[in-house]
Design a protein around this motif. Sequence first.
Motif, PDB file in Angstrom:
ATOM      1  N   ILE A  73       0.869  -1.183   0.000  1.00 10.41           N
ATOM      2  CA  ILE A  73       0.000   0.000   0.000  1.00 10.41           C
ATOM      3  C   ILE A  73       0.905   1.232   0.000  1.00 10.41           C
ATOM      4  CG2 ILE A  73      -1.724   1.324   1.318  1.00 10.41           C
ATOM      5  CD1 ILE A  73      -2.846  -1.259   2.375  1.00 10.41           C
ATOM      6  N   TYR A  75      -0.675   4.642  -0.134  1.00  8.64           N
ATOM      7  CA  TYR A  75      -1.471   5.862   0.018  1.00  8.64           C
ATOM      8  C   TYR A  75      -2.186   5.867   1.365  1.00  8.64           C
ATOM      9  CZ  TYR A  75      -4.891   9.457  -1.418  1.00  8.64           C
ATOM     10  OH  TYR A  75      -5.672  10.580  -1.500  1.00  8.64           O
ATOM     11  N   ASN A  78      -5.165   8.308   2.722  1.00  8.73           N
ATOM     12  CA  ASN A  78      -6.562   7.981   2.473  1.00  8.73           C
ATOM     13  C   ASN A  78      -7.033   6.927   3.480  1.00  8.73           C
ATOM     14  OD1 ASN A  78      -9.059   7.305   1.486  1.00  8.73           O
ATOM     15  ND2 ASN A  78      -8.388   6.860  -0.590  1.00  8.73           N
ATOM     16  N   TYR A  81      -7.704   3.016   2.727  1.00  9.49           N
ATOM     17  CA  TYR A  81      -6.723   1.929   2.719  1.00  9.49           C
ATOM     18  C   TYR A  81      -6.386   1.441   4.119  1.00  9.49           C
ATOM     19  CZ  TYR A  81      -6.391   2.464  -2.251  1.00  9.49           C
ATOM     20  OH  TYR A  81      -6.718   2.492  -3.580  1.00  9.49           O
ATOM     21  N   GLY A 108       2.946   4.928  -7.154  1.00  9.21           N
ATOM     22  CA  GLY A 108       2.073   3.775  -7.347  1.00  9.21           C
ATOM     23  C   GLY A 108       2.700   2.595  -8.045  1.00  9.21           C
ATOM     24  N   SER A 129      -3.603   0.246  -4.164  1.00  3.30           N
ATOM     25  CA  SER A 129      -3.166   1.602  -4.502  1.00  3.30           C
ATOM     26  C   SER A 129      -1.853   1.616  -5.266  1.00  3.30           C
ATOM     27  CB  SER A 129      -3.053   2.508  -3.259  1.00  3.30           C
ATOM     28  OG  SER A 129      -1.895   2.240  -2.500  1.00  3.30           O
ATOM     29  N   ASN A 151      -8.652  -2.655  -5.916  1.00  8.07           N
ATOM     30  CA  ASN A 151      -9.049  -1.304  -6.309  1.00  8.07           C
ATOM     31  C   ASN A 151      -8.114  -0.754  -7.388  1.00  8.07           C
ATOM     32  OD1 ASN A 151     -10.898   0.867  -6.061  1.00  8.07           O
ATOM     33  ND2 ASN A 151      -9.452   2.010  -4.813  1.00  8.07           N
ATOM     34  N   ARG A 152      -7.584  -1.663  -8.185  1.00  8.58           N
ATOM     35  CA  ARG A 152      -6.702  -1.337  -9.294  1.00  8.58           C
ATOM     36  C   ARG A 152      -6.895  -2.390 -10.375  1.00  8.58           C
ATOM     37  NH1 ARG A 152      -6.259   2.774  -7.182  1.00  8.58           N
ATOM     38  NH2 ARG A 152      -4.442   4.070  -6.734  1.00  8.58           N
ATOM     39  N   TYR A 223      -4.548  12.780  -5.702  1.00  5.92           N
ATOM     40  CA  TYR A 223      -4.650  12.182  -4.366  1.00  5.92           C
ATOM     41  C   TYR A 223      -3.738  12.873  -3.352  1.00  5.92           C
ATOM     42  CZ  TYR A 223      -6.821   8.536  -7.194  1.00  5.92           C
ATOM     43  OH  TYR A 223      -7.597   7.855  -8.087  1.00  5.92           O
ATOM     44  N   ASN A 249     -12.219  10.713  -5.019  1.00  5.78           N
ATOM     45  CA  ASN A 249     -12.308   9.966  -3.758  1.00  5.78           C
ATOM     46  C   ASN A 249     -12.649  10.912  -2.619  1.00  5.78           C
ATOM     47  OD1 ASN A 249      -9.946  11.167  -2.830  1.00  5.78           O
ATOM     48  ND2 ASN A 249      -8.735   9.294  -2.817  1.00  5.78           N
TER      49      ASN A 249
END
Length: 356
Positions: A73, A75, A78, A81, A108, A129, A151-152, A223, A249
């Motif tokens: 991960i 990010y 946010n 996550y 990313g 992410s 989520n990708r 983001y 988001n």
Amino acid sequence: MKRKTFAAVTSQQVAQLAGVSQSAVSRTFTPGASISPATREKVLKAARELGYRPNAIARSLNTARSRIIGVVISYFDNPFYSQVLEALAQKLDTLNYHLLLFVGDRDGNVDRIFDQIMQYRVDGIVLASVTLSLELSEECLAAGIPVVLFNRSEESGMASSVNSNNEAAARQIAEFLLAGEHKRFAYVGGVADSPVNIARQRGFISTLEEHGITDVRVVHGNYDAQQTTRAAYTLFSASPAPDAVFVANDHMAVTVMDVARYEFGLRIPEEVSIVGYDDIGPSGWPSYALTSASQPVGAMVDATVELLMKQIDSGTIEPEQITVPGTLVIRHSARRPRSGVIETNGLTLFQSKERT
């Protein structure tokens, strides 16, 4: 002062004290293994007396399974996550698997830390992410290590993925704002070239175009709070400013709300409606009450773990792309349309021709 060292207690010592075979000790600490309740109790009692703990690393060498899932991960700003990470850890724990966390780059891409992940002999990888290059996707496939993008997604289809229906949800948001009789629309995107952002932007703008609206302002917050603040300034400095904003988001959406209210004195939702995506954290706080497309974290985590376990147990990697439906949860950050709003299970939802 010299530190004392203690010799590790062995499974052979436990077996001797319990009066059972060494294989009985091994079966006691192997989930799902066949062993009688009486024998199991003898072994556990002896293990407690001796302070024995099974060596997970040694056991992995015997079974060729580490029972470790690597999770990447990048990010953590946010809260979505953080929620995903907790749910993944709890779900894997019920299956006697353990989560090993790696922190990826903010751009990313996971390639930089791929060698680190592989050194831990992980049984599977979850990328949340972050994305995986085609070369590394091929390497994981060749090594028999299942990878699930959370989520990708990636275009080659060589890795499995679990997503909410990003495009359909964005279409529903456009339908909702149109039903609220808004006139001037804007989209605040994440990283412009990410598949998730592309799907959300495409769903939103294509729906507006179908209704004859072609002038949609598009800016990107990437983001990032500072970049999102600048993007919001760009939107609200225009004349006329948008009266309906879809933000990719919730983390960025609350920043957009703060800029609208405290820097430009705009009333929400009387003068501008703002809709986010994720439905987590501040979305439900009374100070924001953000209308948001809800991503069902529990269902997405269940699908992710199920995919991993199926591929680990079968030894066969057949990439699958799973889409989990979500809902548009209505709160007070956006003007409510005259029709299409329904109440169910304590939530206010919007039901349009587009279903997520």
